[in-house]
Design an enzyme around this catalytic site. Structure first.
Site, mmCIF file in Angstrom:
data_model
loop_
_atom_site.group_PDB
_atom_site.id
_atom_site.type_symbol
_atom_site.label_atom_id
_atom_site.label_comp_id
_atom_site.label_asym_id
_atom_site.label_seq_id
_atom_site.Cartn_x
_atom_site.Cartn_y
_atom_site.Cartn_z
ATOM 1 N N CYS A 255 0.845 -1.190 0.000
ATOM 2 C CA CYS A 255 0.000 0.000 0.000
ATOM 3 C C CYS A 255 0.887 1.249 0.000
ATOM 4 O O CYS A 255 1.738 1.388 0.875
ATOM 5 C CB CYS A 255 -0.880 -0.014 1.246
ATOM 6 N N ASN A 268 3.330 -8.301 -0.871
ATOM 7 C CA ASN A 268 2.554 -9.372 -0.234
ATOM 8 C C ASN A 268 3.362 -10.668 -0.249
ATOM 9 O O ASN A 268 4.277 -10.846 -1.067
ATOM 10 C CB ASN A 268 1.273 -9.617 -1.041
HETATM 11 P P1 HMG Z 1 -11.122 12.277 -0.237
HETATM 12 O O1 HMG Z 1 -10.161 13.127 -1.003
HETATM 13 O O2 HMG Z 1 -11.258 12.523 1.219
HETATM 14 O O3 HMG Z 1 -12.592 12.205 -0.824
HETATM 15 O O4 HMG Z 1 -10.710 10.756 -0.473
HETATM 16 P P2 HMG Z 1 -13.503 13.196 -1.581
HETATM 17 O O5 HMG Z 1 -14.875 12.670 -1.346
HETATM 18 O O6 HMG Z 1 -13.168 14.605 -1.195
HETATM 19 O O7 HMG Z 1 -13.109 12.964 -3.101
HETATM 20 C C1 HMG Z 1 -11.924 13.426 -3.695
HETATM 21 C C2 HMG Z 1 -12.036 13.211 -5.193
HETATM 22 O O8 HMG Z 1 -12.061 11.818 -5.474
HETATM 23 C C3 HMG Z 1 -13.306 13.776 -5.789
HETATM 24 O O9 HMG Z 1 -13.024 14.125 -7.132
HETATM 25 C C4 HMG Z 1 -14.251 12.611 -5.759
HETATM 26 O O10 HMG Z 1 -15.275 12.700 -6.709
HETATM 27 C C5 HMG Z 1 -13.305 11.469 -6.091
HETATM 28 P P3 HMG Z 1 -12.996 15.669 -7.613
HETATM 29 O O11 HMG Z 1 -14.348 16.196 -7.263
HETATM 30 O O12 HMG Z 1 -11.882 16.286 -6.789
HETATM 31 O O13 HMG Z 1 -12.704 15.556 -9.060
HETATM 32 N N1 HMG Z 1 -13.751 10.178 -5.553
HETATM 33 C C6 HMG Z 1 -13.745 9.041 -6.256
HETATM 34 N N2 HMG Z 1 -13.425 8.786 -7.539
HETATM 35 C C7 HMG Z 1 -13.553 7.522 -7.958
HETATM 36 N N3 HMG Z 1 -13.961 6.501 -7.152
HETATM 37 C C8 HMG Z 1 -14.290 6.729 -5.872
HETATM 38 C C9 HMG Z 1 -14.184 8.053 -5.384
HETATM 39 N N4 HMG Z 1 -14.442 8.620 -4.186
HETATM 40 C C10 HMG Z 1 -14.161 9.918 -4.298
HETATM 41 N N5 HMG Z 1 -14.689 5.723 -5.102
HETATM 42 C C11 HMG Z 1 -11.135 8.404 -0.611
HETATM 43 C C12 HMG Z 1 -11.376 9.694 0.165
HETATM 44 C C13 HMG Z 1 -11.537 7.244 0.276
HETATM 45 C C14 HMG Z 1 -11.952 8.453 -1.873
HETATM 46 C C15 HMG Z 1 -9.631 8.335 -0.945
HETATM 47 O O14 HMG Z 1 -8.897 8.493 0.225
HETATM 48 C C16 HMG Z 1 -9.236 7.060 -1.613
HETATM 49 O O15 HMG Z 1 -9.654 6.755 -2.717
HETATM 50 N N6 HMG Z 1 -8.348 6.276 -0.934
HETATM 51 C C17 HMG Z 1 -7.931 5.019 -1.464
HETATM 52 C C18 HMG Z 1 -6.648 4.603 -0.850
HETATM 53 C C19 HMG Z 1 -6.272 3.226 -1.331
HETATM 54 O O16 HMG Z 1 -6.817 2.710 -2.271
HETATM 55 N N7 HMG Z 1 -5.280 2.642 -0.634
HETATM 56 C C20 HMG Z 1 -4.803 1.340 -0.979
HETATM 57 C C21 HMG Z 1 -5.769 0.257 -0.628
HETATM 58 S S1 HMG Z 1 -5.758 -0.201 1.091
HETATM 59 C C22 HMG Z 1 -4.416 -1.305 1.216
HETATM 60 O O17 HMG Z 1 -3.623 -1.435 0.308
HETATM 61 C C23 HMG Z 1 -4.327 -2.175 2.441
HETATM 62 C C24 HMG Z 1 -4.799 -3.606 2.166
HETATM 63 O O18 HMG Z 1 -4.013 -4.218 1.148
HETATM 64 C C25 HMG Z 1 -4.702 -4.453 3.445
HETATM 65 C C26 HMG Z 1 -3.325 -4.383 4.129
HETATM 66 O O19 HMG Z 1 -2.308 -4.706 3.493
HETATM 67 O O20 HMG Z 1 -3.307 -4.022 5.294
HETATM 68 C C27 HMG Z 1 -6.263 -3.642 1.719
HETATM 69 MG MG MG Z 2 -2.102 -5.169 1.422
#
Ligand code: HMG
Ligand code: MG
Length: 314
Positions: A255, A268
């Site tokens: 991540c 992973n």
């Molecule tokens: P934010 O900036 O707080 O949210 O992000 P927002 O509501 O202000 O939206 C910002 C912009 O993103 C806006 O666009 C929204 O429309 C758009 P703008 O108006 O500026 O053009 N937006 C989206 N676009 C597409 N799809 C969506 C979406 N939502 C908002 N679903 C948010 C909050 C949660 C969206 C952001 O923080 C985010 O996308 N985070 C993702 C982080 C991520 O994917 N991390 C990696 C995965 S987790 C991981 O790897 C761990 C795991 O493997 C387990 C482990 O290893 O522990 C699972």
């Molecule tokens: Mg992971």
């Protein structure tokens, strides 16, 4: 007859989300097709997250459309959704395909407040509130829901995380109605004893039975393999009854929000190493190891070589 362990490959999502370069959508589709041939039970195909946050997976809808004719019966495709907007995008994929291409969506939070803020711009409590309608609507649409908890052993920013905090977040996710809890050792800091202590706390607090029922898991372990020790955690988790694990072909991944200035987020556990340890422990999987190794070799061609970072040695 030996007991079956369920294997999910997360390489197309966790494996590629931290790549510095752009991976072509057709190459991602080729990776997914190779993984299908390997016989893993589930493939985490992509993420419907903000492309501003994770540009590498901004092609999730396009990728799934490319795979519409390829998914065999019984194979599970899953994708991450952080909010209702992500769920809408996942449901639209199924609607366009005229079939259930995505079977499961995964919400994700953490046992560390700092990680939660960095990863999703929200406190743990805010992520839980965001998930309430996501889980209800996903269930209503007949999709299963996986709930990830990150940093179940340690956080790159806060250090060690007490098992009680993991148990608390897990219980809150289960109360919301997730079908499957997935516990992530995001930075691979576990040891067999700390994994055991954490699992015991979570199982006691949640009353969760760790095994799979009708092939559907209630509890999955998601291990990153910083020090090459993850196989020993798998052995311990098997002893404790866990029967479902995530891996990424070729050991890709990490991540980006688990990276610090000193350390790039670790990959992973390689799915091929995972299958090896599961088999050596006396369990079976549905995986054809030769086909999986082919998928792993291809996966590695999609990934830029990682520079060793200071402190990466065990
Ligand atoms: P934010 O900036 O707080 O949210 O992000 P927002 O509501 O202000 O939206 C910002 C912009 O993103 C806006 O666009 C929204 O429309 C758009 P703008 O108006 O500026 O053009 N937006 C989206 N676009 C597409 N799809 C969506 C979406 N939502 C908002 N679903 C948010 C909050 C949660 C969206 C952001 O923080 C985010 O996308 N985070 C993702 C982080 C991520 O994917 N991390 C990696 C995965 S987790 C991981 O790897 C761990 C795991 O493997 C387990 C482990 O290893 O522990 C699972
Ligand atoms: Mg992971």
């Amino acid at each position: 007859m030996s007991e079956r362990v369920r294997i999910t490959d997360v390489a197309p999502r966790d494996g590629l989300q931290n790549e510095p370069g752009r991976v072509a959508t057709r190459d991602k589709a080729s990776l997914v097709r190779l993984l299908i041939r390997s016989g893993v039970d589930e493939i985490e195909v992509s993420s419907f997250v903000s492309p501003k946050w994770i540009p590498q997976l901004g092609d999730a809808g396009e990728l799934l459309a490319m795979l519409a004719g390829d998914k065999p019966a019984g194979m599970v495709f899953s994708a991450l959704v952080p909010n209702e907007r992500g769920l809408d995008a996942a449901l639209a994929v199924n609607e366009r395909a005229g079939a259930r291409l995505i079977d499961k969506v995964s919400v994700f939070t953490a046992a560390s407040e700092t990680f939660s803020e960095k990863n999703t711009n929200a406190t743990i409590a805010q992520t839980i509130e965001r998930f309430r309608p996501v889980i209800a609507r996903a269930n209503g649409a007949g999709l299963r829901v996986r709930g990830y908890v990150s940093c179940v052993i340690a956080c790159p920013f806060e250090g060690e995380i007490p098992p009680a905090r993991v148990a608390d977040v897990s219980a809150r996710l289960l109360d919301l109605g997730i079908d499957e809890l997935d516990l992530g050792d995001t930075i691979g800091q576990g040891a067999p004893d700390s994994i055991e202590a954490m699992l015991i706390d979570v199982l006691e607090r949640t009353n969760l039975a760790p095994s799979t029922r009708d092939g559907d898991p209630s509890l999955t372990l998601h291990l990153h393999d910083t020090f090459g020790r993850a196989s020993s955690y798998v052995e311990r988790a098997l002893e404790l009854g866990v029967r479902s694990f995530d891996g990424a072909a070729g050991g890709l991944g990490g991540c980006p929000y688990a990276s610090t200035a000193q350390r790039r987020a670790p990959g992973n556990i390689a799915t091929e190493a995972l299958v090896d340890v599961v088999t050596a422990s006396g369990y079976t999987t549905g995986v054809d190891l030769d086909a999986l190794r082919e998928a792993a070799s291809f996966a590695r061609t999609l990934s830029a070589p990682t520079e060793p970072t200071p402190g990466d040695a065990p």
